[in-house]
Enzyme design. Structure first.
Site, PDB file in Angstrom:
ATOM      1  N   SER A  21      17.590 -16.658   2.682  1.00  0.00           N
ATOM      2  CA  SER A  21      18.389 -14.961   1.985  1.00  0.00           C
ATOM      3  C   SER A  21      19.066 -15.934   1.275  1.00  0.00           C
ATOM      4  O   SER A  21      19.187 -15.876   0.324  1.00  0.00           O
ATOM      5  CB  SER A  21      18.722 -14.612   2.250  1.00  0.00           C
ATOM      6  N   ARG A  44      28.133 -13.164   0.802  1.00  0.00           N
ATOM      7  CA  ARG A  44      27.904 -12.774   1.375  1.00  0.00           C
ATOM      8  C   ARG A  44      28.014 -11.198   1.574  1.00  0.00           C
ATOM      9  O   ARG A  44      27.551 -10.400   1.136  1.00  0.00           O
ATOM     10  CB  ARG A  44      28.772 -12.573   3.258  1.00  0.00           C
ATOM     11  N   HIS A  47      24.681 -10.806  -0.126  1.00  0.00           N
ATOM     12  CA  HIS A  47      23.895 -10.740   0.884  1.00  0.00           C
ATOM     13  C   HIS A  47      23.145  -9.356   1.042  1.00  0.00           C
ATOM     14  O   HIS A  47      22.502  -8.706   1.628  1.00  0.00           O
ATOM     15  CB  HIS A  47      23.735 -11.823   2.121  1.00  0.00           C
TER      16      HIS A  47
END
Length: 225
Positions: A21, A44, A47
């Site tokens: 990812s 993040r 994500h």
């Protein structure tokens, strides 16, 4: 179509999924203005949200990452505006260094005072939090009123947080509160616009705690390309 035989579950490990990812995020994001120390937080956030527009809208005080790492390593308290942020945060990494993550919005004295003053619990919770979390991290992902109150307390010299992660979501005062945060001298992580929320606030906070736990140090702000 026979659904009993068509579907095949993935057999890869969670770390492999996360790693893949992150590779996809880096490739799709392309060139960006973030420094080496800022990029893990942006990565993040994307994500967690699958939202590149949100990721690109992130703003950082120049000292934000170092301030967050220092606060965690020093065992400073982390204040969350709502339980969702508290629950989603990796407490082990915070507590390892002597800190804890607290949320005050459901405290009985906060509810009573909010009722007495005919104001929001979010506002009163910030007034209580600053008395117990000097130099700590304030992570606000739900209530723009909490962020606006914290900003007021900072301007008036009543609050001295080590880092403010201000990513509230919404249509009323969310974008405006983040604009005000970005004007402050205190270290902050925020974004432009209405987007945000508790989940991306957790992502940013967990990213900081990972850096703090890893022993990483930053001596510059080299830009990634």
């Amino acid at each position: 179509m026979d659904f009993r035989t068509e579907f095949k579950p993935l057999t890869v490990q969670p770390q492999q999924i996360e790693g893949k990812s992150f590779e996809m995020i880096t490739e799709e994001l392309g060139p960006h203005p973030f420094t080496d120390e800022q990029y893990p937080i942006v990565q993040r956030v994307i994500h967690r949200s699958a939202d590149f527009e949100l990721g690109r809208s992130m703003l950082f005080h120049p000292d934000a990452i170092q301030a967050g790492i220092k606060a965690i390593r020093s065992g400073k308290q982390v204040v969350a505006d709502v339980q969702m942020v508290q629950v989603g945060t990796n407490k082990q990494r915070i507590e390892k260094h002597g800190g804890e993550i607290k949320v005050y919005i459901s405290d009985s004295d906060v509810m009573e005072e909010a009722k007495r003053l005919n104001t929001t619990r979010a506002i009163i919770s910030m007034r209580k939090a600053i008395k117990e979390a000097d130099g700590g991290i304030f992570a606000i992902g739900n209530a723009p009123t909490a962020l606006l109150e914290l900003i007021r307390l900072i301007k008036e010299g009543e609050a001295k947080p080590g880092l403010v992660i201000g990513l509230p979501v919404g249509f009323v005062s969310a974008a405006e509160s983040k604009e005000e945060l970005a004007k402050l001298y205190v270290p902050f992580i925020t974004n432009i616009g209405r987007k945000g929320g508790s989940t991306v606030t957790v992502a940013a906070l967990n990213a900081i705690s990972i850096l703090a736990d890893s022993g990483v140090t930053y001596e510059g702000s080299a830009k990634r390309t």
